[in-house]
Motif scaffolding. Structure first.
Motif, PDB file in Angstrom:
ATOM      1  N   LEU A  25       4.413   3.648  -1.870  1.00  0.00           N
ATOM      2  CA  LEU A  25       5.330   2.541  -2.158  1.00  0.00           C
ATOM      3  C   LEU A  25       4.716   1.191  -1.803  1.00  0.00           C
ATOM      4  O   LEU A  25       4.863   0.208  -2.551  1.00  0.00           O
ATOM      5  N   VAL A  26       3.997   1.134  -0.685  1.00  0.00           N
ATOM      6  CA  VAL A  26       3.318  -0.108  -0.300  1.00  0.00           C
ATOM      7  C   VAL A  26       2.257  -0.460  -1.341  1.00  0.00           C
ATOM      8  O   VAL A  26       2.153  -1.618  -1.772  1.00  0.00           O
ATOM      9  N   ALA A  27       1.477   0.527  -1.776  1.00  0.00           N
ATOM     10  CA  ALA A  27       0.441   0.274  -2.782  1.00  0.00           C
ATOM     11  C   ALA A  27       1.058  -0.209  -4.094  1.00  0.00           C
ATOM     12  O   ALA A  27       0.550  -1.141  -4.725  1.00  0.00           O
ATOM     13  N   LEU A  28       2.163   0.409  -4.499  1.00  0.00           N
ATOM     14  CA  LEU A  28       2.838  -0.039  -5.723  1.00  0.00           C
ATOM     15  C   LEU A  28       3.351  -1.464  -5.578  1.00  0.00           C
ATOM     16  O   LEU A  28       3.203  -2.288  -6.490  1.00  0.00           O
ATOM     17  N   CYS A  32       2.166  -4.839  -7.640  1.00  0.00           N
ATOM     18  CA  CYS A  32       3.052  -5.741  -8.389  1.00  0.00           C
ATOM     19  C   CYS A  32       2.858  -7.186  -7.935  1.00  0.00           C
ATOM     20  O   CYS A  32       2.848  -8.108  -8.757  1.00  0.00           O
ATOM     21  N   ALA A  33       2.699  -7.383  -6.621  1.00  0.00           N
ATOM     22  CA  ALA A  33       2.537  -8.734  -6.084  1.00  0.00           C
ATOM     23  C   ALA A  33       1.174  -9.324  -6.450  1.00  0.00           C
ATOM     24  O   ALA A  33       1.070 -10.501  -6.781  1.00  0.00           O
ATOM     25  N   TRP A  34       0.147  -8.499  -6.360  1.00  0.00           N
ATOM     26  CA  TRP A  34      -1.208  -8.926  -6.703  1.00  0.00           C
ATOM     27  C   TRP A  34      -1.781  -7.916  -7.686  1.00  0.00           C
ATOM     28  O   TRP A  34      -2.420  -6.934  -7.288  1.00  0.00           O
ATOM     29  N   PRO A  35      -1.562  -8.138  -8.989  1.00  0.00           N
ATOM     30  CA  PRO A  35      -1.964  -7.161 -10.004  1.00  0.00           C
ATOM     31  C   PRO A  35      -3.459  -6.846  -9.977  1.00  0.00           C
ATOM     32  O   PRO A  35      -4.261  -7.625  -9.473  1.00  0.00           O
ATOM     33  N   LEU A 111      -3.580   4.579 -12.216  1.00  0.00           N
ATOM     34  CA  LEU A 111      -2.772   3.377 -12.405  1.00  0.00           C
ATOM     35  C   LEU A 111      -3.604   2.101 -12.364  1.00  0.00           C
ATOM     36  O   LEU A 111      -3.061   1.011 -12.584  1.00  0.00           O
ATOM     37  N   ARG A 112      -4.889   2.260 -12.071  1.00  0.00           N
ATOM     38  CA  ARG A 112      -5.794   1.113 -11.933  1.00  0.00           C
ATOM     39  C   ARG A 112      -5.260   0.121 -10.898  1.00  0.00           C
ATOM     40  O   ARG A 112      -5.285  -1.086 -11.089  1.00  0.00           O
ATOM     41  N   ASN A 113      -4.767   0.698  -9.817  1.00  0.00           N
ATOM     42  CA  ASN A 113      -4.204  -0.087  -8.729  1.00  0.00           C
ATOM     43  C   ASN A 113      -5.088   0.117  -7.501  1.00  0.00           C
ATOM     44  O   ASN A 113      -4.979   1.136  -6.815  1.00  0.00           O
ATOM     45  N   PRO A 114      -5.959  -0.837  -7.192  1.00  0.00           N
ATOM     46  CA  PRO A 114      -6.882  -0.647  -6.070  1.00  0.00           C
ATOM     47  C   PRO A 114      -6.206  -0.564  -4.710  1.00  0.00           C
ATOM     48  O   PRO A 114      -6.813  -0.105  -3.757  1.00  0.00           O
TER      49      PRO A 114
END
Length: 160
Positions: A25-28, A32-35, A111-114
């Motif tokens: 949840l923190v990573a998501l 969202c805050a810093w794409p 998700l390409r979310n580092p």
């Protein structure tokens, strides 16, 4: 740290699955805050992410099936009922937590979310300090020399 009562569960709060959920949840939220940046090899990383995600999920399922075969309690907030040393437990004392960590990494790549990468590392460190050490003390009380021999030959996470 050893509990006086071997029937006392090693973990109550924080329950390890909640640590991994919180990390996701923190990573998501951070994503969202810093794409995410535009990764030049995004498709390759996404494909790799699916493989890592599948490997983590497969490891979880294999470990759970092995525990079920041994009639071992799987819930981390209940006392241990068996010392399982076969299957994935032959090369990792914590294959479920390892699988959960791999799944977080896999989600990050898919998700390409580092942000999932440091979240996975933070979850692994938190689980080690808040759950695994308590579980290990609990297992030592319950299984004594058998646990000590297993701990000596099997890595906490993987390898050796």
């Amino acid at each position: 740290m050893q509990a006086a009562d071997p029937t006392r569960p090693p973990n109550r709060v924080p329950w390890p699955p909640l640590i991994y959920l919180l990390a996701a949840l923190v990573a998501l939220g951070l994503g969202c805050a810093w794409p995410r940046p535009d990764w030049p090899v995004a498709e390759v990383l996404s494909g790799l992410g699916w493989l890592v995600l599948a490997a983590g999920g497969g490891l979880d399922l294999w470990a759970m099936a092995t525990m079920r075969r041994h009639r071992a309690n799987i819930l981390p907030h209940r006392a241990a009922t068996a010392l399982v040393t076969t299957g994935p437990f032959a090369w990792s004392r914590n294959p479920i937590y390892l699988g959960n960590t791999l799944m977080l990494i896999g989600f990050g790549l898919v998700l390409r979310n580092p942000w999932f990468l440091p979240a996975a590392a933070a979850a692994a460190v938190a689980v080690t300090h808040l759950a695994i050490r308590r579980e290990e003390a609990h297992l030592e009380i319950l299984f004594g020399p058998s646990w000590l021999a297993y701990r000596q030959r099997t890595a906490r996470w993987f390898g050796r």
